[in-house]
Design a protein around this motif. Sequence first.
Motif, PDB file in Angstrom:
ATOM      1  N   GLU A  23     109.157  52.435 -37.247  1.00  0.00           N
ATOM      2  CA  GLU A  23     108.966  52.195 -38.675  1.00  0.00           C
ATOM      3  C   GLU A  23     107.483  52.086 -39.001  1.00  0.00           C
ATOM      4  O   GLU A  23     107.007  52.631 -40.008  1.00  0.00           O
ATOM      5  CB  GLU A  23     109.694  50.920 -39.086  1.00  0.00           C
ATOM      6  CG  GLU A  23     109.539  50.567 -40.557  1.00  0.00           C
ATOM      7  CD  GLU A  23     110.165  49.229 -40.895  1.00  0.00           C
ATOM      8  OE1 GLU A  23     109.999  48.790 -42.053  1.00  0.00           O
ATOM      9  OE2 GLU A  23     110.794  48.613 -40.018  1.00  0.00           O
ATOM     10  N   SER A  27     105.390  54.903 -41.219  1.00  0.00           N
ATOM     11  CA  SER A  27     104.741  54.513 -42.470  1.00  0.00           C
ATOM     12  C   SER A  27     103.251  54.792 -42.475  1.00  0.00           C
ATOM     13  O   SER A  27     102.644  54.883 -43.550  1.00  0.00           O
ATOM     14  CB  SER A  27     104.958  53.010 -42.722  1.00  0.00           C
ATOM     15  OG  SER A  27     106.323  52.702 -42.841  1.00  0.00           O
ATOM     16  N   ASN A  28     102.640  54.904 -41.292  1.00  0.00           N
ATOM     17  CA  ASN A  28     101.189  54.953 -41.229  1.00  0.00           C
ATOM     18  C   ASN A  28     100.582  56.302 -40.860  1.00  0.00           C
ATOM     19  O   ASN A  28      99.509  56.646 -41.359  1.00  0.00           O
ATOM     20  CB  ASN A  28     100.681  53.898 -40.232  1.00  0.00           C
ATOM     21  CG  ASN A  28     100.689  52.516 -40.816  1.00  0.00           C
ATOM     22  OD1 ASN A  28      99.736  52.089 -41.454  1.00  0.00           O
ATOM     23  ND2 ASN A  28     101.797  51.799 -40.610  1.00  0.00           N
ATOM     24  N   ARG A 195     110.464  56.235 -49.585  1.00  0.00           N
ATOM     25  CA  ARG A 195     109.037  56.256 -49.249  1.00  0.00           C
ATOM     26  C   ARG A 195     108.320  57.295 -50.113  1.00  0.00           C
ATOM     27  O   ARG A 195     108.748  58.452 -50.198  1.00  0.00           O
ATOM     28  CB  ARG A 195     108.845  56.560 -47.773  1.00  0.00           C
ATOM     29  CG  ARG A 195     107.383  56.579 -47.333  1.00  0.00           C
ATOM     30  CD  ARG A 195     107.257  56.594 -45.814  1.00  0.00           C
ATOM     31  NE  ARG A 195     107.702  55.326 -45.258  1.00  0.00           N
ATOM     32  CZ  ARG A 195     108.519  55.215 -44.216  1.00  0.00           C
ATOM     33  NH1 ARG A 195     108.999  56.300 -43.630  1.00  0.00           N
ATOM     34  NH2 ARG A 195     108.870  54.022 -43.776  1.00  0.00           N
ATOM     35  N   THR A 209     106.596  52.041 -49.483  1.00  0.00           N
ATOM     36  CA  THR A 209     107.935  52.084 -48.887  1.00  0.00           C
ATOM     37  C   THR A 209     108.768  50.913 -49.402  1.00  0.00           C
ATOM     38  O   THR A 209     108.335  49.756 -49.331  1.00  0.00           O
ATOM     39  CB  THR A 209     107.874  52.020 -47.358  1.00  0.00           C
ATOM     40  OG1 THR A 209     107.040  53.072 -46.859  1.00  0.00           O
ATOM     41  CG2 THR A 209     109.264  52.166 -46.745  1.00  0.00           C
ATOM     42  N   SER A 268     106.409  47.740 -48.560  1.00  0.00           N
ATOM     43  CA  SER A 268     105.189  47.943 -47.779  1.00  0.00           C
ATOM     44  C   SER A 268     104.280  48.928 -48.484  1.00  0.00           C
ATOM     45  O   SER A 268     104.741  49.910 -49.086  1.00  0.00           O
ATOM     46  CB  SER A 268     105.520  48.482 -46.378  1.00  0.00           C
ATOM     47  OG  SER A 268     106.334  47.598 -45.655  1.00  0.00           O
ATOM     48  N   SER A 270     100.670  51.046 -47.434  1.00  0.00           N
ATOM     49  CA  SER A 270      99.804  51.333 -46.291  1.00  0.00           C
ATOM     50  C   SER A 270      98.799  52.413 -46.623  1.00  0.00           C
ATOM     51  O   SER A 270      98.993  53.214 -47.544  1.00  0.00           O
ATOM     52  CB  SER A 270     100.644  51.743 -45.068  1.00  0.00           C
ATOM     53  OG  SER A 270     101.415  52.890 -45.356  1.00  0.00           O
ATOM     54  N   SER A 286     103.038  44.067 -46.076  1.00  0.00           N
ATOM     55  CA  SER A 286     104.465  44.072 -46.371  1.00  0.00           C
ATOM     56  C   SER A 286     104.887  42.714 -46.910  1.00  0.00           C
ATOM     57  O   SER A 286     104.410  41.670 -46.454  1.00  0.00           O
ATOM     58  CB  SER A 286     105.291  44.388 -45.113  1.00  0.00           C
ATOM     59  OG  SER A 286     104.943  45.638 -44.573  1.00  0.00           O
TER      60      SER A 286
END
Length: 366
Positions: A23, A27-28, A195, A209, A268, A270, A286
């Motif tokens: 995860e 996300s990154n 997302r 997200t 979240s 990022s 987050s």
Amino acid sequence: MKKILFLQGLLIQSLLVLGSEFEFIDSNILYNLEDPFVIGFSYGRYDDSLDILNYADKLNSTKPKKATTDSYFISYQINKFKIAYESFNSSGLVERLTQPKSLETNVNGESFSIAYKFLDYDKRFIEMGFFIKEEKQEPVKIDCYAFGSTVLGGSCNEAQLRVLDSDIYKSSGELVYKPVLTTSGESDSEGIYLRIIPKSLNLLSFVHTFSYKTSEVNQRFQSDILNTTDTFIRGLNIEGRNAGDLLDQFKNELPQETPWKENRFKYSVSKLLPIGKSFALSGMYSFIKVKRKDYINNPTKEDFNNNHLVDLSLFYGINDNSLLYMRLSASSNYLLGENPLAYNRRSNHLFDHPYGQLSAGLLINF
């Protein structure tokens, strides 16, 4: 600290498992890798020197000694679909001044996710995904336990109240005493996420997200001594107290044995920032909100429902297909919302403290 703290030992299973490693990668940085197939591995280790927020110092009796976590994951993207699988194993050791002097736990888990890019704009695209996850704690046997000044046993010499294994005695005449407690548990989770991903890396482009996860948590306990109906044992006097009352008090302070649900909302944001040709920094914040259903509150203790998390990472490109990374994670309330198996009516006081961890990983993209 209260009297019964053995479940803090069981919580060491969760150290270094601050959420899913995939995860975090998804996300990154995953959306910036060129090739569709990704293999990843991460390793985390905890000891006193790595306790970056002094979590252990805030605990009075049971102290986490060490813990390790291995996580493996694969991801494959074909057209607008992306599928991923992750497997992890976590083990931990705690030490105590009283019985049990040490306690080791192991947790295994795996997750599967599938996502679909359903909207594609000039500057960003939007992805929706579904995931399932399960965690299983291997059985832990507690031979003896010090309940205040009374030691329940078990085979330890200082045990003041114990139950003989009658089957072994009948067959061999050997005096073998049953452990105070054997415990195990599992959690089964499923959820969805949305997302929003930018197509550029300028300073004002962020990944957002939104996710919702529901988890069913089960914890089981087997104890002949706590469940005994033997009138002789329950009628004994132990240091001025009735043994039956003592055993009932011990049992009533354990986590509930009926399943409950933990429902979690997580947001979240990022940002990935390239530095030259080989390095990149990423940061992620987050917010987590938790609600529980069929959960039996402990009237003497506060429950916690919110958590704030910060992740900072450094990526290094070894070559066109491989990345190394270091990750620093911190949370305001331990593992709240990230590991449902860790939270219960007995352990909730541990979630009143900030927690931090370090981990490292390798990504191979082809």
